[in-house]
Design an enzyme around this catalytic site. Structure first.
Site, PDB file in Angstrom:
ATOM      1  CD  GLU A 178      -3.291  -0.829   1.905  1.00  0.00           C
ATOM      2  OE1 GLU A 178      -3.329   0.165   2.648  1.00  0.00           O
ATOM      3  OE2 GLU A 178      -4.248  -1.613   1.769  1.00  0.00           O
ATOM      4  CD  GLU A 230      -3.705  -5.874   3.307  1.00  0.00           C
ATOM      5  OE1 GLU A 230      -4.595  -5.095   3.702  1.00  0.00           O
ATOM      6  OE2 GLU A 230      -2.496  -5.695   3.520  1.00  0.00           O
TER       7      GLU A 230
HETATM    8  C1  FCB Z   1      -4.681  -2.218   4.984  1.00  0.00           C
HETATM    9  C2  FCB Z   1      -3.329  -2.547   5.564  1.00  0.00           C
HETATM   10  C3  FCB Z   1      -3.351  -3.669   6.552  1.00  0.00           C
HETATM   11  C4  FCB Z   1      -4.584  -3.620   7.434  1.00  0.00           C
HETATM   12  C5  FCB Z   1      -5.834  -3.494   6.613  1.00  0.00           C
HETATM   13  C6  FCB Z   1      -7.104  -3.471   7.423  1.00  0.00           C
HETATM   14  O1  FCB Z   1      -4.711  -0.886   4.620  1.00  0.00           O
HETATM   15  O2  FCB Z   1      -2.431  -2.877   4.525  1.00  0.00           O
HETATM   16  O3  FCB Z   1      -2.158  -3.621   7.286  1.00  0.00           O
HETATM   17  O4  FCB Z   1      -4.460  -2.629   8.369  1.00  0.00           O
HETATM   18  O5  FCB Z   1      -5.770  -2.350   5.828  1.00  0.00           O
END
Ligand code: FCB
Length: 466
Positions: free
Chosen positions: A172, A372
């Site tokens: 990110e 994610e």
């Molecule tokens: C993302 C992050 C991860 C976690 C999720 C909920 O932005 O990469 O570390 O905090 O959100």
């Protein structure tokens, strides 16, 4: 289990990776053990008032000592892959200089344990833990940090790539750069919220754009270092939180608007990594605040990738084509658009179809990973000792239905990593936001798989939406 003739097939392609994800600061604890140096997150969390409840990651899930139990849990919930991150200051306590063998050994032990359990390790090299020593020299504002990151990445690849076949460079970009150096604004139903992360700076636009540039430069240099030092066949790519425009009506002109939106909104990160240039719009809108760069920088930033990892939680916005032609029109979230426990997590499962589809159609990505996806809840242990997180099951089923649709349409998604394996330290929200498939009692460190873990196991074993 095969679908019968009257049932639509909900299967994923053969060989699909079903994993869960975590990051080092959020679960490891052992913040100053075995020679680890401090990171900017140690500093930030130790500053009173920065984190809800003044929680810190000093102990977190104590995963540093309990990794065997955690790997066994992953296996029990049907995972065949695991995305974890490596804490740079465990390997280089000062960011550069002599490596710390004990720090590396922890990851050797973890990787061995995973491989023995039949779980493919996917390692992220930067999930926001910049060594504090480098922050003291200007952090990502200093171009030297990009080079230091690449040296560290090359070293880790050299040591682990006999067993770790997939590396993510940086997690990110947008979050740690924008939220860490200015405060990142997100659209939510009824308005906009601002998220801040370590190191908690508020830079001017010109400086912020330069930090963005150094981050993608660090990524490109790391890709090259991993190729130079890793075993043949080591695969590498980023894990970016894509800002995805979702067409409200699935019709050519609106889809085109979503494509243009997605390309422009990701201009400082994914677009430059995959196209080797900043878009004209980004440069002209930045004007005198545009980043300083050379052609050689752009070539490095666009080093060829094996895959693109994307974190997909929500649509950035819904879009329609504008009357003005091919550009987009943003349609704000209606006030009653459903959201999950977090204010920022608007329910928009269509993003799980459009994000990978647009990554493939815009940039021809060879392989795509969902690095994610998940949601927090205010999970509680019921009297019988279980956690009945029906909201998370609903969320996951909605999103995975869209992902299955993408793979059925020929989008080359190779795996899905659920955020997160277990409840953990959720940055400025502290331990108050539970994102896990496994419930953690932070007083006793007892782990309890939730209902969603049983659901995930069913999906992973069947390789189909359940
Ligand atoms: C993302 C992050 C991860 C976690 C999720 C909920 O932005 O990469 O570390 O905090 O959100």
């Amino acid at each position: 289990m095969k679908a019968n003739a009257t049932e639509s097939t909900r299967e994923f392609p053969e060989g699909f990776y079903w994993g869960t994800a975590t990051s080092s600061y959020q679960i490891e604890g052992a913040w100053n053990e075995d020679g680890k140096g401090p990171s900017i997150w140690d500093t930030y969390a130790h500053t009173p008032g920065k984190i809800a409840n003044n929680d810190t990651g000093d102990v977190a899930n104590d995963h540093y000592h309990r990794y065997k139990e955690d790997v066994a849990l992953m296996r029990s919930i049907g995972s065949n892959a695991y995305r974890f991150s490596i804490a740079w200051p465990r390997i280089y306590p000062q960011g550069t200089g002599a490596p710390n063998v004990k720090g590396l050994d922890f990851y050797n032990r973890l990787v061995d344990e995973l491989v023995a359990a039949g779980i493919a390790p996917f390692a992220t090299l930067y999930h926001w833990e910049l060594p504090q020593a480098l922050q003291d020299k200007g952090g990502w504002q200093n171009r030297d940090t990009a080079k230091a990151f690449a040296d560290y990445a090359g070293f880790v690849a050299e040591k682990l790539s006999d067993r770790v076949r997939h590396f993510f460079t940086i997690n990110e970009f947008r979050s740690f750069v924008d939220a860490g150096h200015q405060g990142h604004e997100l659209q939510v139903p009824g308005g906009v919220i601002t998220i801040s992360l370590a190191p908690g700076l508020t830079l001017a636009p010109r400086e912020l754009n330069q930090v963005r540039h150094h981050a993608v430069l660090g990524h490109g240099m790391a890709v090259q270092a991993i190729r130079a030092k890793g075993k043949a066949g080591t695969k590498v790519g980023p894990a970016e939180v894509i800002l995805c425009g979702v067409p409200l009506i699935e019709k050519a002109e609106h889809i085109e608007a979503a494509r243009i939106y997605t390309r422009e909104r990701n201009a400082p990160f994914l677009t430059v990594m995959l196209e080797g240039k900043y878009t004209d719009t980004y440069l002209s809108e930045s004007g005198k605040d545009a980043p300083q760069f050379t052609d050689e920088d752009l070539r490095i930033i666009a080093s060829p990738l094996d895959f693109v990892g994307i974190n997909v939680y929500k649509a950035d916005v819904y879009v329609l084509a504008s009357d003005a032609g091919s550009r987009w029109r943003e349609i704000p979230y209606a006030k009653a658009q459903p959201k999950m426990h977090n204010k920022w997590l608007t329910l928009a499962p269509e993003a799980m179809y459009w994000a990978p589809k647009l990554v493939q159609s815009l940039w021809g990505a060879r392989e795509i990973f969902i690095t994610e996806n998940g949601c927090a809840s205010d999970d509680v242990l019921a009297e019988d000792g279980n956690v009945y997180d029906s909201d998370r099951v609903m969320f996951l089923r909605s999103y995975l239905t869209q992902l299955q649709r993408a793979t059925a349409d020929g989008v080359r998604v190779k795996g899905y990593f659920h955020w997160s394996t277990m409840d953990n330290f959720e940055w400025t929200a502290g331990f108050g936001n539970r994102f896990g498939l496994v419930y953690v009692d932070f007083k006793t460190q007892k782990r309890t798989p939730k209902l969603s873990a049983a659901w995930f196991r069913e999906v992973a074993t069947r390789n189909a939406v359940a």
